[in-house]
Design an enzyme around this catalytic site. Sequence first.
Site, PDB file in Angstrom:
ATOM      1  CB  SER B  15      -9.978 -44.963  -1.253  1.00 25.14           C
ATOM      2  OG  SER B  15     -10.723 -45.160  -2.443  1.00 25.14           O
ATOM      3  CG  ASP B 201     -14.079 -38.712  -6.684  1.00 27.87           C
ATOM      4  OD1 ASP B 201     -15.044 -39.495  -6.577  1.00 27.87           O
ATOM      5  OD2 ASP B 201     -12.956 -38.950  -6.219  1.00 27.87           O
ATOM      6  CG  HIS B 204     -13.384 -41.691  -3.729  1.00 31.57           C
ATOM      7  ND1 HIS B 204     -12.577 -41.232  -4.739  1.00 31.57           N
ATOM      8  CD2 HIS B 204     -12.737 -42.744  -3.164  1.00 31.57           C
ATOM      9  CE1 HIS B 204     -11.464 -41.970  -4.775  1.00 31.57           C
ATOM     10  NE2 HIS B 204     -11.540 -42.895  -3.835  1.00 31.57           N
TER      11      HIS B 204
END
Lengths: 249, 249
Positions: B15, B201, B204
């Site tokens: 991601s 977070d 990320h």
Amino acid sequence: MAAYVQDAIMLFGDSITQGSWEPGKDGFGARLSHVYARKLDVINRGYSGYNTDWAIPIFEKSFATRDQQKYAPKVRLLVIWFGANDACIKPSPQHVPLPKFISNLKHIVNLVQSPKSEYYSPDTRIILVTPPPINTIQRKEDLESRTPPLALDRVFETTQLYAEAVKDVGREEQVPVTDIWTKMWDAAGKAEANLSQYMYDGLHLNKAGYELMYDALMETIREHCGELDPDKVAYVFPTWQNVAGLPEV
Amino acid sequence: MAAYVQDAIMLFGDSITQGSWEPGKDGFGARLSHVYARKLDVINRGYSGYNTDWAIPIFEKSFATRDQQKYAPKVRLLVIWFGANDACIKPSPQHVPLPKFISNLKHIVNLVQSPKSEYYSPDTRIILVTPPPINTIQRKEDLESRTPPLALDRVFETTQLYAEAVKDVGREEQVPVTDIWTKMWDAAGKAEANLSQYMYDGLHLNKAGYELMYDALMETIREHCGELDPDKVAYVFPTWQNVAGLPEV
């Protein structure tokens, strides 16, 4: 080498396209790359300073011929955005006369859409984009500040004519048009000085200008190419939850 | 279809790679797209949540085999960035044991570098990237705020071991490594709470985190793959001044 796993969106244009991944701008190229991640690759075929005369030979190299198509990523959407340089006034070497600009645009569209063309690609949707309005106040200031100072090379009314011509081509060729000229002009309250809200040098877009462009383009996609709405294009490869056998979140 | 006119950079990861064109972040994907415009296409092969076990089959579809290579854009640089999910602690389905993570990374490198591999590509430079450090304070807060609340799935020390392992693989396979783990940890003054300057977070990256990553990656490119320094890669097509027969500016 990169195998063909994702279809593509090709952005074909001038510096306003080339520069649309620039840091700090959230340009429409970068934003499309984001919303189509894992769905469609977004290919930058923007060429700073180019007019349509110079762009056609580039297009003929960049778009696959029928023979090449079986190995090449399918271009699901081709965004054609020229006019900002064609509309330069004489004696600029970038100037392309209006009738030639019109026939060039039609030529590019027909290369893709005519069953007789070597580049015929019935799976490719096309969107034409009008050049943005010129803010001659900003543009003059920018050119006069250079060493040596340069004379004004674009005027408001001429670029407006080229923008109108793009819309005419769209109507004649039945190709949807993102009319950023009108969107930006309306957003500026039809006052040339206010265009500085959307451009930094009277010609190229700033962050707010690109936001206007991205929103207008997405509107055209949703209205005319609904199957390419990013919410409707599936991931090429499954989510990790799917691979792990878990319920989707 | 998009013909093969430009070689490519492939970003292969999770991601943190997939999201690196996100608006407002100036992620390393978007920034590479900008600096390599008209030089190399930057291809997003980031897959949110994926570990190396799940990524290998994707890689085998996304990287061209010898047979496909003559039609496919040459990948001049392959950036491999995994570990953030492999380092999940049990019982997370994303967890991959450390020895398996190491052998998976070596396997991907060897797919490209071994003359015996079906994917052998001697023109492809590889850069490995370490996973960023985990900020368990932020991460715990994020997971506890969900409905239903989730238990902590990553711990600082484990991810550190996976980051060390990436460096070991780089040494053993003689592949350069961008060590974002150490860059970020040092930049945070080796205090876990300070990592929130670089991540939103605990896992990320935010804009500052991506800036750190982009700078570190460019440093690796300049040091180990000098021919890929964006200043040294030529435009595929000429400048407009060149086309118009004018002196270059």
